[in-house]
Motif scaffolding. Structure first.
Motif, mmCIF file in Angstrom:
data_model
loop_
_atom_site.group_PDB
_atom_site.id
_atom_site.type_symbol
_atom_site.label_atom_id
_atom_site.label_comp_id
_atom_site.label_asym_id
_atom_site.label_seq_id
_atom_site.Cartn_x
_atom_site.Cartn_y
_atom_site.Cartn_z
ATOM 1 N N ARG A 5 34.212 -41.179 -4.482
ATOM 2 C CA ARG A 5 35.223 -42.225 -4.514
ATOM 3 C C ARG A 5 34.978 -43.216 -5.643
ATOM 4 N NH1 ARG A 5 38.561 -42.420 -0.189
ATOM 5 N NH2 ARG A 5 38.118 -40.965 1.482
ATOM 6 N N ASN A 6 33.757 -43.293 -6.141
ATOM 7 C CA ASN A 6 33.464 -44.207 -7.242
ATOM 8 C C ASN A 6 33.605 -43.462 -8.556
ATOM 9 O OD1 ASN A 6 32.582 -46.161 -8.942
ATOM 10 N ND2 ASN A 6 30.418 -45.966 -8.401
ATOM 11 N N HIS A 7 34.756 -43.598 -9.200
ATOM 12 C CA HIS A 7 35.010 -42.869 -10.434
ATOM 13 C C HIS A 7 34.489 -43.617 -11.660
ATOM 14 C CE1 HIS A 7 38.222 -45.758 -10.900
ATOM 15 N NE2 HIS A 7 38.810 -45.297 -9.836
ATOM 16 N N HIS A 99 29.138 -37.405 -27.358
ATOM 17 C CA HIS A 99 28.930 -36.909 -26.006
ATOM 18 C C HIS A 99 29.913 -37.655 -25.102
ATOM 19 C CE1 HIS A 99 24.915 -34.852 -26.714
ATOM 20 N NE2 HIS A 99 25.249 -35.370 -27.883
ATOM 21 N N VAL A 100 30.931 -36.947 -24.652
ATOM 22 C CA VAL A 100 32.049 -37.561 -23.943
ATOM 23 C C VAL A 100 31.965 -37.245 -22.457
ATOM 24 C CG1 VAL A 100 34.564 -37.719 -23.794
ATOM 25 C CG2 VAL A 100 33.476 -37.311 -26.014
ATOM 26 N N VAL A 101 32.095 -38.264 -21.619
ATOM 27 C CA VAL A 101 32.155 -38.082 -20.170
ATOM 28 C C VAL A 101 33.618 -38.146 -19.757
ATOM 29 C CG1 VAL A 101 31.494 -39.010 -17.917
ATOM 30 C CG2 VAL A 101 29.874 -39.083 -19.819
ATOM 31 N N VAL A 102 34.071 -37.136 -19.032
ATOM 32 C CA VAL A 102 35.467 -37.047 -18.607
ATOM 33 C C VAL A 102 35.510 -36.993 -17.085
ATOM 34 C CG1 VAL A 102 37.641 -35.822 -18.849
ATOM 35 C CG2 VAL A 102 35.954 -35.708 -20.693
ATOM 36 N N ASN A 103 36.225 -37.923 -16.474
ATOM 37 C CA ASN A 103 36.440 -37.928 -15.038
ATOM 38 C C ASN A 103 37.907 -37.622 -14.759
ATOM 39 O OD1 ASN A 103 33.877 -38.923 -13.603
ATOM 40 N ND2 ASN A 103 34.095 -40.389 -15.277
ATOM 41 N N VAL A 104 38.152 -36.585 -13.974
ATOM 42 C CA VAL A 104 39.516 -36.219 -13.578
ATOM 43 C C VAL A 104 39.749 -36.813 -12.200
ATOM 44 C CG1 VAL A 104 41.113 -34.327 -13.133
ATOM 45 C CG2 VAL A 104 39.425 -34.116 -14.976
ATOM 46 N N CYS A 105 40.641 -37.782 -12.116
ATOM 47 C CA CYS A 105 40.789 -38.599 -10.909
ATOM 48 C C CYS A 105 42.227 -38.636 -10.418
ATOM 49 C CB CYS A 105 40.356 -40.046 -11.186
ATOM 50 S SG CYS A 105 38.811 -40.235 -12.072
ATOM 51 N N ARG A 106 42.371 -38.935 -9.151
ATOM 52 C CA ARG A 106 43.614 -39.433 -8.578
ATOM 53 C C ARG A 106 43.134 -40.483 -7.595
ATOM 54 N NH1 ARG A 106 46.519 -34.851 -6.458
ATOM 55 N NH2 ARG A 106 47.709 -34.584 -8.391
ATOM 56 N N ASP A 107 43.185 -41.725 -8.020
ATOM 57 C CA ASP A 107 42.526 -42.800 -7.275
ATOM 58 C C ASP A 107 42.790 -42.722 -5.779
ATOM 59 O OD1 ASP A 107 41.484 -43.799 -9.612
ATOM 60 O OD2 ASP A 107 43.115 -45.228 -9.930
ATOM 61 N N PRO A 108 41.743 -42.903 -4.956
ATOM 62 C CA PRO A 108 40.383 -43.318 -5.311
ATOM 63 C C PRO A 108 39.408 -42.148 -5.474
ATOM 64 C CG PRO A 108 40.625 -43.442 -2.942
ATOM 65 C CD PRO A 108 41.934 -42.893 -3.481
ATOM 66 N N HIS A 109 39.899 -40.943 -5.621
ATOM 67 C CA HIS A 109 39.028 -39.765 -5.671
ATOM 68 C C HIS A 109 38.780 -39.288 -7.097
ATOM 69 C CE1 HIS A 109 39.370 -39.273 -1.311
ATOM 70 N NE2 HIS A 109 40.674 -39.474 -1.455
ATOM 71 N N THR A 110 37.592 -38.780 -7.343
ATOM 72 C CA THR A 110 37.276 -38.065 -8.573
ATOM 73 C C THR A 110 37.068 -36.605 -8.190
ATOM 74 O OG1 THR A 110 36.231 -39.982 -9.603
ATOM 75 C CG2 THR A 110 35.650 -37.823 -10.494
ATOM 76 N N PHE A 111 37.844 -35.721 -8.799
ATOM 77 C CA PHE A 111 37.804 -34.302 -8.439
ATOM 78 C C PHE A 111 36.848 -33.505 -9.308
ATOM 79 C CE2 PHE A 111 41.942 -36.037 -7.333
ATOM 80 C CZ PHE A 111 42.011 -35.720 -5.990
ATOM 81 N N MET A 112 36.617 -33.997 -10.516
ATOM 82 C CA MET A 112 35.792 -33.245 -11.449
ATOM 83 C C MET A 112 35.223 -34.208 -12.475
ATOM 84 S SD MET A 112 37.227 -30.320 -13.962
ATOM 85 C CE MET A 112 36.319 -29.722 -15.351
#
Length: 198
Positions: A5-7, A99-112
């Motif tokens: 939940r913490n993206h 070095h790129v960090v990518v968070n795939v989210c649909r608030d409040p969840h991070t799926f990947m």
């Protein structure tokens, strides 16, 4: 799979609003893992090629190369009307790489969550090249808070190996995926790929 939940939404993130498609759904009823990777790549493509600063300053004129993907699948993703938010921050800058960090989210969840190494491409050799000062300045704007940046040595000046500086950034507004944009389809080769399924 565990919910995240913490993206770690960061004020310095580049955010792309990316809708899911019915065609992305697999036989299990959720978005296929391979399609999730394409959202990551679309976010990277949008940052490096379609960001207004990158376009205005003609950054990465010969494109870029993906040297590495490291992926954690955190939660199953289902097709919904509301778009995903693909959040990108720069974790570290090297001489030729980001070095790129990518968070795939649909608030409040991070799926990947993906960690991707992107390197600038040299047109003549087709291989990596040193980031230009303008490209480093642009990418530094997406550093997450106080992130270490490798300082390239200046010509004729010896510097300690691994010298680091701290960089800060500004604010960036969410963008929407352009119609018909496909991830990394302009002849950009993809390097090593590793994923860790949970």
């Amino acid at each position: 799979m565990s919910a995240a939940r913490n993206h770690e939404a960061d004020a310095n993130a580049h955010v792309l609003a990316c809708p899911t498609r019915w065609s992305d759904v697999d036989e299990n009823g959720h978005i296929n893992n391979a399609r999730l990777v394409s959202y990551v790549q679309e976010g990277i493509y949008d940052l490096f090629c379609h960001h207004s600063t990158a376009v205005r300053e003609s950054l990465f004129p010969s494109g870029f190369l993906i040297a590495r993907h490291e992926i954690d699948y955190l939660e199953q993703l289902y097709h919904r009307p509301e778009p995903l938010l693909v959040r990108l921050t720069v974790e570290r800058l090297g001489r030729s790489s980001a070095h790129v960090v990518v968070n795939v989210c649909r608030d409040p969840h991070t799926f990947m969550r993906a960690r991707t190494v992107v390197v600038a491409r040299d047109q003549a050799s087709g291989r990596s090249r040193t980031l230009s000062p303008s490209e480093r300045r642009f990418l530094s704007g997406f550093l997450a808070d106080e992130t270490a940046v490798a300082v390239p040595p200046r010509p004729g000046v010896k510097s300690p190996r691994g010298a680091l500086v701290a960089a800060s950034a500004g604010h960036h507004q969410p963008r929407r995926r352009l119609p018909g944009l496909s991830a990394l389809t302009r002849g950009v080769p993809v390097g090593s790929y590793r994923h860790r399924a949970r």
